[in-house]
Design a protein around this motif. Structure first.
Motif, mmCIF file in Angstrom:
data_model
loop_
_atom_site.group_PDB
_atom_site.id
_atom_site.type_symbol
_atom_site.label_atom_id
_atom_site.label_comp_id
_atom_site.label_asym_id
_atom_site.label_seq_id
_atom_site.Cartn_x
_atom_site.Cartn_y
_atom_site.Cartn_z
ATOM 1 N N GLY A 1 -33.936 22.593 35.188
ATOM 2 C CA GLY A 1 -33.322 23.581 36.476
ATOM 3 C C GLY A 1 -31.963 23.344 35.485
ATOM 4 N N CYS A 2 -30.974 23.598 35.355
ATOM 5 C CA CYS A 2 -29.905 23.592 34.340
ATOM 6 C C CYS A 2 -28.714 25.053 35.156
ATOM 7 N N SER A 3 -28.061 24.697 34.868
ATOM 8 C CA SER A 3 -26.473 25.718 35.706
ATOM 9 C C SER A 3 -25.904 26.050 34.015
ATOM 10 N N TRP A 4 -24.647 26.946 33.819
ATOM 11 C CA TRP A 4 -24.115 27.345 32.546
ATOM 12 C C TRP A 4 -22.724 28.143 33.617
ATOM 13 N N ILE A 5 -21.861 27.673 32.674
ATOM 14 C CA ILE A 5 -20.289 28.097 32.415
ATOM 15 C C ILE A 5 -19.320 28.570 31.196
ATOM 16 N N LYS A 6 -19.251 29.401 31.519
ATOM 17 C CA LYS A 6 -18.004 29.984 30.038
ATOM 18 C C LYS A 6 -16.978 29.300 30.304
ATOM 19 N N TYR A 7 -16.344 29.138 29.198
ATOM 20 C CA TYR A 7 -15.151 28.573 29.238
ATOM 21 C C TYR A 7 -14.766 28.299 27.277
ATOM 22 N N GLU A 8 -13.558 29.232 26.878
ATOM 23 C CA GLU A 8 -12.566 29.459 25.669
ATOM 24 C C GLU A 8 -14.192 30.234 24.983
ATOM 25 N N ASN A 9 -15.029 30.913 24.870
ATOM 26 C CA ASN A 9 -16.207 31.824 24.384
ATOM 27 C C ASN A 9 -16.792 30.819 24.674
ATOM 28 N N ARG A 10 -17.196 29.579 24.810
ATOM 29 C CA ARG A 10 -18.637 28.803 24.552
ATOM 30 C C ARG A 10 -19.368 28.858 26.042
ATOM 31 N N VAL A 11 -20.516 29.058 25.869
ATOM 32 C CA VAL A 11 -21.192 28.583 27.738
ATOM 33 C C VAL A 11 -22.059 27.078 27.622
ATOM 34 N N HIS A 12 -21.205 25.946 28.894
ATOM 35 C CA HIS A 12 -21.315 25.010 28.759
ATOM 36 C C HIS A 12 -22.562 24.385 29.713
ATOM 37 N N ILE A 13 -23.753 24.298 29.410
ATOM 38 C CA ILE A 13 -25.140 23.591 29.906
ATOM 39 C C ILE A 13 -25.023 22.293 30.872
ATOM 40 N N PHE A 14 -25.603 22.369 32.227
ATOM 41 C CA PHE A 14 -25.725 21.093 32.449
ATOM 42 C C PHE A 14 -27.161 21.271 34.043
ATOM 43 N N SER A 15 -27.354 20.048 33.213
ATOM 44 C CA SER A 15 -28.839 19.638 34.119
ATOM 45 C C SER A 15 -27.971 18.817 35.156
ATOM 46 N N ALA A 16 -29.233 18.337 36.055
ATOM 47 C CA ALA A 16 -28.766 17.538 36.953
ATOM 48 C C ALA A 16 -28.547 15.819 36.668
ATOM 49 N N ASP A 17 -27.799 15.476 37.878
ATOM 50 C CA ASP A 17 -27.275 13.861 37.046
ATOM 51 C C ASP A 17 -26.834 14.034 35.499
ATOM 52 N N ASP A 18 -26.035 15.479 34.533
ATOM 53 C CA ASP A 18 -26.187 15.028 33.024
ATOM 54 C C ASP A 18 -24.971 14.170 33.062
ATOM 55 N N ARG A 19 -25.206 13.375 32.090
ATOM 56 C CA ARG A 19 -24.329 12.408 31.915
ATOM 57 C C ARG A 19 -23.812 12.587 30.204
ATOM 58 N N SER A 20 -24.606 13.241 29.682
ATOM 59 C CA SER A 20 -24.584 14.142 28.076
ATOM 60 C C SER A 20 -23.338 14.895 27.378
ATOM 61 N N SER A 21 -22.413 15.106 28.880
ATOM 62 C CA SER A 21 -20.630 16.027 28.795
ATOM 63 C C SER A 21 -20.373 14.911 28.302
ATOM 64 N N PRO A 22 -18.670 15.082 27.235
ATOM 65 C CA PRO A 22 -18.190 14.559 26.732
ATOM 66 C C PRO A 22 -17.257 14.974 27.661
ATOM 67 N N HIS A 23 -17.521 15.314 29.200
ATOM 68 C CA HIS A 23 -16.587 15.409 30.063
ATOM 69 C C HIS A 23 -16.997 15.072 31.664
ATOM 70 N N SER A 24 -18.131 14.426 31.001
ATOM 71 C CA SER A 24 -18.003 13.849 31.617
ATOM 72 C C SER A 24 -17.667 12.839 33.348
ATOM 73 N N GLU A 25 -16.895 12.293 32.623
ATOM 74 C CA GLU A 25 -16.263 11.367 33.398
ATOM 75 C C GLU A 25 -14.984 11.829 34.587
ATOM 76 N N LEU A 26 -14.540 12.660 33.358
ATOM 77 C CA LEU A 26 -13.458 13.841 34.288
ATOM 78 C C LEU A 26 -14.459 14.469 35.545
ATOM 79 N N ILE A 27 -15.782 15.167 35.054
ATOM 80 C CA ILE A 27 -16.223 15.672 35.718
ATOM 81 C C ILE A 27 -16.503 14.952 37.524
ATOM 82 N N SER A 28 -17.420 13.459 36.916
ATOM 83 C CA SER A 28 -17.549 12.332 38.346
ATOM 84 C C SER A 28 -16.733 12.569 38.795
ATOM 85 N N ALA A 29 -15.348 12.588 38.765
ATOM 86 C CA ALA A 29 -14.413 11.845 39.802
ATOM 87 C C ALA A 29 -13.649 13.467 40.172
#
Length: 346
Positions: free
Chosen positions: A267-295
């Protein structure tokens, strides 16, 4: 191909629209839009093929709940005159409904000179999705008064609305009417709705009897709904029975999936930012923003615990430490997407 006709272009559009409607949909839909523009520019496509392509792309934006892009096609449909065709208008009703703009769905529906069963079901679904049980049922009754016949999808929507509103007797009447009056054979989704209807209202004995009389075993969702209600109502007897039944079902289901080499898509969730859709799955650490999201999630969790929030660890059945359980609950795909939005979106 040295020569392409309207069918050629439309086959390509349909392929892009239907392939990977979660992970790959953003790229595919972008390609489909480009193809549709080529259709218009090169003037090589019949209006019927253009119509199908436009309806498909609108439906895809509806699945992504992306109202801005869908609204652009609404404008194009108005300019081109395609808004008068049922397939396009029905797709737009669904688009606005899934994006929460129920007023726009209503306006489109009321402006339509001709409506079919899909039009009515689209608006019924919009009401049901946002918990408007009274409006859902009233609209169904108006649909029946028009002499239109609801289909299997319509009854799934209606039974879900009855479940959310706690209208048990009303739901039972609709289920019986579906079988007797409209000769619709119930599928797993209909049975799951009925299990949910009884379970949410605390009528667990009726839920158990209903399952006993079903011609097929409940699916995983049906068992989970019953188990959850047993836990909330403290009914250990039916809860134990449901746990044993669901355990057997899940074990068999997993074995069947292994035998057929079927893999479950996460399953996944997504959010749009600056004309791009960012997709996340549970415990997803592939995003370059992962550390900021965890914090951000750690900070939010600390704040809500200070406000008195007590995380419910019971859904996490693994034999692990409490701190790790909290970490697992804290990294749902929805939470990751929301944390991303809180960081980057004003």
């Amino acid at each position: 191909m040295p020569n392409r006709d309207g069918v050629s272009w439309n086959c390509l559009v349909s392929g892009y629209v239907n392939k990977g409607l979660v992970i790959e949909s953003c790229k595919k839909i972008t390609y489909a839009e480009k193809v549709i523009r080529k259709m218009t520019i090169k003037n090589v496509i019949s209006w019927t093929a253009m119509l199908v392509g436009m309806s498909g792309v609108i439906s895809s934006w509806a699945n992504l709940a992306s109202v801005e892009e869908g609204a652009q096609f609404h404008c194009r449909a108005l300019v081109s005159g395609f808004i008068s065709f049922l397939t396009v208008s029905n797709a737009l009703i669904t688009l606005y409904g899934k994006c929460g703009s129920i007023e726009d769905s209503e306006r489109l529906f009321n402006e339509m000179s001709i409506r079919d069963e899909v039009s009515w079901t689209a608006l019924v679904s919009c009401y049901a999705q946002f918990g408007k049980a009274k409006e859902t049922i009233d609209l169904l009754e108006k649909m029946l008064a028009q002499g239109l016949k609801p289909d299997a999808v319509t009854f799934i929507v209606i039974l879900s609305a009855c479940s959310r509103a706690g209208l048990v007797e009303k739901g039972k009447i609709y289920f019986e009417s579906m079988v007797k009056d409209y000769r619709i054979t119930p599928i797993a989704d209909h049975y799951t709705c009925m299990i949910d209807l009884f379970s949410r209202s605390g009528r667990l004995g009726e839920a158990k009897n209903f399952i006993h009389n079903m011609p097929l075993p409940p699916d995983a969702i049906g068992w989970a709904q019953l188990l959850s209600s047993c836990r909330l109502n403290g009914n250990m007897e039916i809860g134990k029975w449901a746990a044993e039944g669901s355990g057997d079902f899940v074990a068999q289901l997993r074995q069947d999936m292994r035998d057929r080499s079927i893999k479950k898509e996460p399953g996944c969730s997504w959010i749009k930012y600056e004309n791009r859709v960012h997709i996340f799955s549970a415990d997803d650490r592939s995003s370059p923003h992962s550390e900021l999201i965890s914090a951000e999630l750690d900070k939010l969790t600390a704040r809500i615990i200070e406000e008195g929030y007590m995380p419910d660890m019971s859904p996490v059945l693994h034999d692990i430490e409490e701190s790790k359980k909290l970490k697992m609950l804290n990294r749902h795909s929805e939470k990751l997407a929301i944390a991303f939005g809180l960081i980057y979106i004003p």
